[in-house]
Every structure is written in structure tokens, then in C-alpha cells.
Design a protein around this motif. Structure first.
Motif, PDB file in Angstrom:
ATOM      1  N   ILE A  46      -1.393 -29.406  15.738  1.00 31.49           N
ATOM      2  CA  ILE A  46      -2.723 -29.879  16.129  1.00 31.49           C
ATOM      3  C   ILE A  46      -2.839 -31.381  15.892  1.00 31.49           C
ATOM      4  O   ILE A  46      -3.394 -32.112  16.720  1.00 31.49           O
ATOM      5  CB  ILE A  46      -3.820 -29.098  15.379  1.00 31.49           C
ATOM      6  N   GLY A  47      -2.270 -31.864  14.795  1.00 36.32           N
ATOM      7  CA  GLY A  47      -2.285 -33.296  14.508  1.00 36.32           C
ATOM      8  C   GLY A  47      -1.564 -34.104  15.569  1.00 36.32           C
ATOM      9  O   GLY A  47      -2.058 -35.159  16.003  1.00 36.32           O
ATOM     10  N   VAL A  48      -0.413 -33.618  16.016  1.00 40.51           N
ATOM     11  CA  VAL A  48       0.334 -34.314  17.072  1.00 40.51           C
ATOM     12  C   VAL A  48      -0.461 -34.304  18.373  1.00 40.51           C
ATOM     13  O   VAL A  48      -0.549 -35.332  19.057  1.00 40.51           O
ATOM     14  CB  VAL A  48       1.735 -33.688  17.275  1.00 40.51           C
ATOM     15  N   LEU A  49      -1.025 -33.160  18.717  1.00 40.55           N
ATOM     16  CA  LEU A  49      -1.834 -33.084  19.937  1.00 40.55           C
ATOM     17  C   LEU A  49      -2.984 -34.087  19.887  1.00 40.55           C
ATOM     18  O   LEU A  49      -3.243 -34.796  20.861  1.00 40.55           O
ATOM     19  CB  LEU A  49      -2.386 -31.667  20.134  1.00 40.55           C
ATOM     20  N   ASP A  50      -3.651 -34.151  18.734  1.00 43.42           N
ATOM     21  CA  ASP A  50      -4.778 -35.076  18.585  1.00 43.42           C
ATOM     22  C   ASP A  50      -4.321 -36.534  18.600  1.00 43.42           C
ATOM     23  O   ASP A  50      -4.909 -37.364  19.289  1.00 43.42           O
ATOM     24  CB  ASP A  50      -5.544 -34.789  17.290  1.00 43.42           C
ATOM     25  N   ASP A  51      -3.262 -36.836  17.856  1.00 37.68           N
ATOM     26  CA  ASP A  51      -2.762 -38.216  17.777  1.00 37.68           C
ATOM     27  C   ASP A  51      -2.308 -38.743  19.134  1.00 37.68           C
ATOM     28  O   ASP A  51      -2.489 -39.921  19.439  1.00 37.68           O
ATOM     29  CB  ASP A  51      -1.609 -38.330  16.782  1.00 37.68           C
ATOM     30  N   CYS A  52      -1.735 -37.858  19.934  1.00 38.36           N
ATOM     31  CA  CYS A  52      -1.239 -38.258  21.255  1.00 38.36           C
ATOM     32  C   CYS A  52      -2.259 -37.997  22.356  1.00 38.36           C
ATOM     33  O   CYS A  52      -1.959 -38.195  23.536  1.00 38.36           O
ATOM     34  CB  CYS A  52       0.055 -37.513  21.566  1.00 38.36           C
ATOM     35  N   ALA A  53      -3.443 -37.557  21.976  1.00 35.53           N
ATOM     36  CA  ALA A  53      -4.519 -37.234  22.925  1.00 35.53           C
ATOM     37  C   ALA A  53      -4.027 -36.309  24.030  1.00 35.53           C
ATOM     38  O   ALA A  53      -4.300 -36.521  25.216  1.00 35.53           O
ATOM     39  CB  ALA A  53      -5.129 -38.508  23.498  1.00 35.53           C
ATOM     40  N   LEU A  54      -3.297 -35.256  23.637  1.00 35.30           N
ATOM     41  CA  LEU A  54      -2.757 -34.311  24.603  1.00 35.30           C
ATOM     42  C   LEU A  54      -3.688 -33.117  24.773  1.00 35.30           C
ATOM     43  O   LEU A  54      -4.082 -32.484  23.796  1.00 35.30           O
ATOM     44  CB  LEU A  54      -1.397 -33.790  24.142  1.00 35.30           C
ATOM     45  N   THR A  55      -4.021 -32.829  26.009  1.00 30.82           N
ATOM     46  CA  THR A  55      -4.707 -31.572  26.299  1.00 30.82           C
ATOM     47  C   THR A  55      -3.648 -30.477  26.252  1.00 30.82           C
ATOM     48  O   THR A  55      -2.442 -30.755  26.255  1.00 30.82           O
ATOM     49  CB  THR A  55      -5.339 -31.606  27.701  1.00 30.82           C
TER      50      THR A  55
END
Length: 85
Positions: free
Chosen positions: A38-47
Motif C-alpha cells: 500500500i505504501g508503494v502504491l501511495d508513494d508512486c500514486a498508482l491506481t
């Protein structure tokens, strides 16, 4: 207000163990891996769709991880997802 003294009990560091879950260590590790994902998704602004495009892992899996519905995931699967990100 209740004037009786109360006891403060320090947790073990594993909330799953504190609440008596039978596979507490596995649940804790899965939760930590999900938090990293979840942190990676958020940090990279990935849907979830963008994450699917980049990793080949189904968007539904990312949705489940975001909702912390981890019962379908093994530790190996979560580690593979994290590695692909």
C-alpha cells in the motif's frame, strides 16, 4: 466516573497474538507486507489499474490488499507482488 485503579497491559508487538489468533505470526507478516505494498502504491500514486499494467497482477488483488482482505494471499504471493512493484 469510576475511581477504581486500572492496570495498563503492554502489548506483545503482535496484535494478532494479543487477541489470540491461531496463526498470529503469519497474520502479522501478511499485514506488514500489505502495508508495504500500500505504501508503494501511495508513494508512486498508482491506481489499482496502473499497478496491474505495470506488474501483470490483477487489479482485484491490489483492491483486496488495499481493503486488507488478505485471507486469499500467501506470504509468498505478497512478497512476489511487492517485488514486482
Amino acid at each position: 466516573m469510576n475511581d477504581e485503579p486500572f492496570e495498563i497491559v503492554r502489548g506483545s508487538g503482535n496484535v494478532f497474538a494479543d487477541f489470540g489468533h491461531p496463526n498470529a505470526e503469519v497474520e502479522q507478516l501478511k499485514a506488514l507486507l500489505a502495508a508495504e505494498i500500500i505504501g508503494v502504491l501511495d508513494d508512486c500514486a498508482l491506481t489499482v489499474r496502473k499497478a496491474e499494467e505495470q506488474t501483470g497482477i490483477a487489479a482485484a488483488d491490489f483492491s483486496r490488499i488495499r481493503k486488507v482482505k488478505l485471507d486469499r494471499f500467501t506470504i509468498d504471493r505478497l512478497m512476489t507482488i511487492l517485488k514486482r512493484l
